[in-house]
Design a protein around this motif. Structure first.
Motif, short mmCIF file in Angstrom:
data_model
loop_
_atom_site.label_atom_id
_atom_site.label_comp_id
_atom_site.label_asym_id
_atom_site.label_seq_id
_atom_site.Cartn_x
_atom_site.Cartn_y
_atom_site.Cartn_z
N PRO A 253 0.82 -1.22 0.00
CA PRO A 253 0.00 0.00 0.00
C PRO A 253 0.86 1.26 0.00
O PRO A 253 2.04 1.23 0.30
CB PRO A 253 -0.78 -0.11 1.32
CG PRO A 253 0.10 -0.92 2.21
CD PRO A 253 0.85 -1.87 1.32
N LYS A 254 0.22 2.36 -0.35
CA LYS A 254 0.83 3.67 -0.13
C LYS A 254 0.38 4.12 1.26
O LYS A 254 -0.79 4.01 1.60
CB LYS A 254 0.35 4.66 -1.19
CG LYS A 254 0.93 4.41 -2.57
CD LYS A 254 0.56 5.52 -3.51
CE LYS A 254 1.41 5.49 -4.78
NZ LYS A 254 1.17 6.69 -5.62
N ILE A 255 1.33 4.60 2.02
CA ILE A 255 1.02 4.96 3.42
C ILE A 255 1.40 6.43 3.64
O ILE A 255 2.43 6.89 3.14
CB ILE A 255 1.75 4.01 4.39
CG1 ILE A 255 1.11 2.60 4.29
CG2 ILE A 255 1.66 4.51 5.83
CD1 ILE A 255 1.77 1.53 5.10
N GLU A 256 0.52 7.14 4.35
CA GLU A 256 0.76 8.57 4.64
C GLU A 256 2.08 8.71 5.39
O GLU A 256 2.37 7.95 6.31
CB GLU A 256 -0.38 9.15 5.49
CG GLU A 256 -1.69 9.31 4.74
CD GLU A 256 -1.63 10.27 3.56
OE1 GLU A 256 -0.86 11.25 3.64
OE2 GLU A 256 -2.35 10.04 2.57
N ASP A 257 2.86 9.71 5.01
CA ASP A 257 4.14 9.97 5.68
C ASP A 257 3.93 10.39 7.12
O ASP A 257 3.02 11.12 7.43
CB ASP A 257 4.87 11.09 4.94
CG ASP A 257 5.88 10.52 3.97
OD1 ASP A 257 6.33 9.38 4.21
OD2 ASP A 257 6.19 11.21 2.98
#
Lengths: 257, 14
Positions: A253-257
């Protein structure tokens, strides 16, 4: 001696089409239970896992476990030489450095064989644990492909939000935003048209469109696709290959920084 | 902005 035969080359062509955009090469691990391939794409964001069971082949013989590293571009060139209704046989000797693809026409009048050099691939193998996912969605594979294609026009990323009411795919970018909501179906005539959602907990996850679109190259293999999701872990996109096995794609997944 | 993670960070090497 290894020998695996399918009475119809179409399935093998479709399987190769489903993986060759993501992978340049892959190791086919053969044992008496069948053929397996596991490989990460070049950027190590996704993982392809292919399982073909020996009992799904029209003939299958594997005397010793064998790992065959193949260049998938070369394999695609060879499979292009087969007609869809040809019988295809994959053959290799134990410890061989080549594999042979033999194609036989239905009337047996044309027999061709293509020998391909094998590669020694030093690929990492990842252990994938059995996981209970928060949400499992089954839907028509064509519908999923359509949504991925449509939303990729708006953004590099798609947000998948799954609740018990339904599953929502969203993308937003410079042009604007797009939302596609699918509700669970009830009383559909055909099983392949059903949208089924099994939810333990709702999830919201972000994924890169280009990988989802690459996975949808497997659409010709199956009427339905299954998406398995839990918070902050890879999505699993599974296509069953009738009577033969399955192809699973795992996407980080793409995960919030 | 969301950051792309790598698949290898989720599964153990065998």
């Amino acid at each position: 001696m290894f020998e695996a035969r399918l009475n119809n080359a179409t399935t093998l062509k479709k399987i190769l089409d489903a993986i060759k955009d993501l992978l340049n090469e892959g190791t086919f691990d053969c044992s008496d239970s069948g053929i397996q391939l596991q490989a990460m794409d070049n950027s190590h964001v996704s993982l392809v896992s292919l399982t073909l069971r020996s009992d799904g082949f029209d003939k299958f013989r594997c005397d010793r476990n064998l790992s065959m590293g193949m260049n998938l571009g070369s394999m695609a060139k060879i499979l292009k030489c087969a007609n869809n209704d040809d019988t295809v046989t994959i053959k290799a000797q134990d410890n061989a450095d080549t594999v042979t693809f033999m194609f036989e026409s239905q009337n047996q009048e044309k027999v061709s064989d293509y020998e391909m050099k094998l590669m020694n691939l030093d690929q990492e193998h990842l252990g994938i644990p059995e996981t209970d996912y928060s949400c499992v969605v089954r839907m028509p594979a064509m519908e999923f492909a359509r949504i991925c294609r449509d939303l990729a026009q708006f953004s590099e990323s798609v947000v998948i939000c799954c609740t018990k009411e339904g599953v929502k795919f969203s993308a937003s970018g410079d042009v604007g935003s797009a939302n596609v909501k699918l509700a669970q179906t009830f009383n559909v005539d055909k099983e392949e048209e059903a949208i089924v959602i099994e939810m333990q907990e709702p999830v919201v996850l972000t994924f890169a469109c280009r990988y989802l679109n690459a996975f949808t190259k497997a659409t010709p293999l199956s009427n339905q696709v299954q998406l398995s999701m839990s918070a902050d872990v890879p999505l699993v996109v599974e296509y069953r290959i009738a009577e033969l096995g399955h192809i699973r794609y795992y996407l980080a997944p793409k995960i919030e920084d | 902005t969301a950051k792309q993670t790598k698949i290898g960070s989720f599964f153990e090497k065998e």
